[in-house]
Design a protein around this motif. Structure first.
Motif, short mmCIF file in Angstrom:
data_model
loop_
_atom_site.label_atom_id
_atom_site.label_comp_id
_atom_site.label_asym_id
_atom_site.label_seq_id
_atom_site.Cartn_x
_atom_site.Cartn_y
_atom_site.Cartn_z
N THR A 276 0.72 -1.22 -0.01
CA THR A 276 0.00 0.02 -0.12
C THR A 276 0.87 1.18 -0.01
OG1 THR A 276 -1.82 -1.17 1.22
CG2 THR A 276 -1.69 1.47 1.31
N CYS A 277 0.64 2.15 -0.79
CA CYS A 277 1.46 3.48 -0.99
C CYS A 277 0.43 4.61 -1.05
CB CYS A 277 2.16 3.19 -2.19
SG CYS A 277 3.58 2.13 -2.44
N TYR A 278 1.35 5.84 -1.06
CA TYR A 278 0.32 6.92 -1.21
C TYR A 278 1.14 7.87 -2.25
CZ TYR A 278 -1.58 5.19 3.19
OH TYR A 278 -2.37 4.45 4.05
N ILE A 279 0.38 8.53 -2.93
CA ILE A 279 0.87 9.38 -3.87
C ILE A 279 1.71 10.74 -3.21
CG2 ILE A 279 0.60 10.88 -5.50
CD1 ILE A 279 -0.07 8.19 -6.15
N ASP A 280 3.07 10.80 -3.42
CA ASP A 280 3.80 11.92 -2.74
C ASP A 280 3.95 13.08 -3.50
OD1 ASP A 280 5.67 12.89 -0.36
OD2 ASP A 280 7.04 12.82 -1.94
N ASN A 281 4.03 12.92 -4.80
CA ASN A 281 4.19 14.08 -5.70
C ASN A 281 3.93 13.75 -7.06
OD1 ASN A 281 5.19 16.71 -6.62
ND2 ASN A 281 7.00 15.66 -7.34
N ILE A 282 3.27 14.44 -7.78
CA ILE A 282 2.82 14.22 -9.36
C ILE A 282 3.65 15.36 -10.05
CG2 ILE A 282 1.07 13.95 -10.95
CD1 ILE A 282 -0.73 13.50 -8.80
N ARG A 283 4.81 14.72 -10.86
CA ARG A 283 5.64 15.84 -11.64
C ARG A 283 5.06 16.27 -12.81
NH1 ARG A 283 10.96 11.92 -12.26
NH2 ARG A 283 10.06 10.49 -10.80
N ALA A 284 5.59 17.59 -13.26
CA ALA A 284 5.00 17.89 -14.42
C ALA A 284 5.08 16.96 -15.70
CB ALA A 284 5.87 19.06 -14.64
N ASP A 285 5.98 16.19 -15.88
CA ASP A 285 5.81 15.29 -16.73
C ASP A 285 4.85 13.90 -16.53
OD1 ASP A 285 7.10 13.73 -14.77
OD2 ASP A 285 9.13 13.71 -16.09
N GLY A 286 4.23 14.28 -15.45
CA GLY A 286 3.18 13.11 -15.19
C GLY A 286 3.58 11.93 -14.28
N LYS A 287 5.08 11.89 -14.21
CA LYS A 287 5.65 10.75 -13.38
C LYS A 287 5.02 10.94 -11.94
CE LYS A 287 9.43 9.94 -16.53
NZ LYS A 287 10.90 9.80 -16.63
N VAL A 288 5.06 9.67 -11.24
CA VAL A 288 4.46 9.72 -9.95
C VAL A 288 5.57 9.33 -8.82
CG1 VAL A 288 2.67 9.09 -8.32
CG2 VAL A 288 2.30 9.36 -10.68
N ASP A 289 5.60 10.12 -7.78
CA ASP A 289 6.76 9.63 -6.77
C ASP A 289 5.58 9.14 -5.42
OD1 ASP A 289 8.70 10.82 -8.10
OD2 ASP A 289 8.64 12.56 -7.08
#
Length: 276
Positions: free
Chosen positions: A188-201
């Protein structure tokens, strides 16, 4: 064939034979082998089955439930390796082939890997595909802090690539992970950051009050598992906390503060003790 194979269908029974019960699927008859035929199924009745092909490429039905159906992304163990690919156990007698041309990483017997179940347009057979990039796209409505269910795809230089909700990929950096993760492991994870290029941390903790509560629950569970006492203090090395609790020292202090404030633990010179 593409809308038939690898899916569940509710079909009508047409005739019984020594080999089993034949079921009507559009203009085709599909055999449900005798070992899967319920005692109360008679011609004219209906039953939900999964349709695939047997070792001779004949359509066949089963009441067994595999790990997924066409279009699903799942984690499966490799049970055999051959020159042209690997076979994975997906819960049916006939194992799922991942052709060598569809392997995006080395795949070894005994290990779990993430694949998408598909129909091979060249052979009309069900296969697994490990090259997932063409099927992944970050949803437009994704939000930071959102909880997602992921499967560990692989481990890279920066961190772990996670396939989230069977739809998109995210990156879990090494400095956000406090325990080892195995390829194919559900997490189980949580969205930390959505970058300008659409990639997800990604991150493993919820953040905010919910995150603190989860950390406190982890610490409390560890205390109970250790008989009510843990020899952890301010001087305990972060590496030991990471190894024993799967959290950072900062997270440990947050959790300890939450439990102390709730009078669930006592802080002693040699460690922390669970209060009744």
């Amino acid at each position: 064939m593409f809308n038939i194979l690898g899916r569940y269908h509710t079909l009508s029974a047409t005739r019984a034979t020594d080999n089993g019960m034949y079921l009507q699927l559009a203009d085709l008859e599909v055999l449900l082998p005798a070992r899967y035929v319920p005692a109360d199924l008679q011609p004219g009745g209906s039953i939900e089955v999964f349709v695939y092909t047997d070792s001779e490429d004949r359509l066949v039905a089963t009441t067994e439930r595999p790990a997924g159906q066409v279009g699903d992304i799942v984690a499966l163990p490799v049970v055999d390796k051959v020159a042209f690919g690997v076979f994975m156990d997906w819960g049916l007698a006939k194992h799922l082939l991942v052709p060598k041309s569809e392997m995006g990483q080395p795949m070894e017997v005994g290990q779990r890997y993430v694949v998408r179940i598909m129909v091979d347009y060249r052979s009309n057979r069900l296969i697994g595909v490990n090259k997932l990039a063409p099927f992944l796209e970050t949803p437009a409505d994704l939000q930071e802090g959102q909880q997602v269910e992921g499967l560990v795809y692989d481990k890279g230089e920066l961190g772990y690539r996670i396939i989230c909700n069977g739809r998109f990929a995210g990156l879990l950096y090494h400095n956000r992970v406090y325990r080892g993760l195995a390829t194919g492991e559900a997490v189980t994870c949580y969205i930390d950051n959505i970058r300008a290029d659409g990639k997800v941390d990604l991150r493993l903790t919820a953040g905010g009050l919910a995150g603190v509560e989860a950390e406190a629950a982890t610490l409390l569970s560890a205390l109970e598992g250790a008989g009510g006492f843990l020899p952890f203090t301010d001087k305990t090395p972060p590496e030991l906390i990471k190894d024993q609790l799967g959290m950072s020292k900062k997270a440990f202090k947050r959790a300890l503060g939450r439990l102390y404030k709730a009078r669930q633990v006592a802080i002693e010179a040699e460690g922390i003790r669970r209060l009744a």
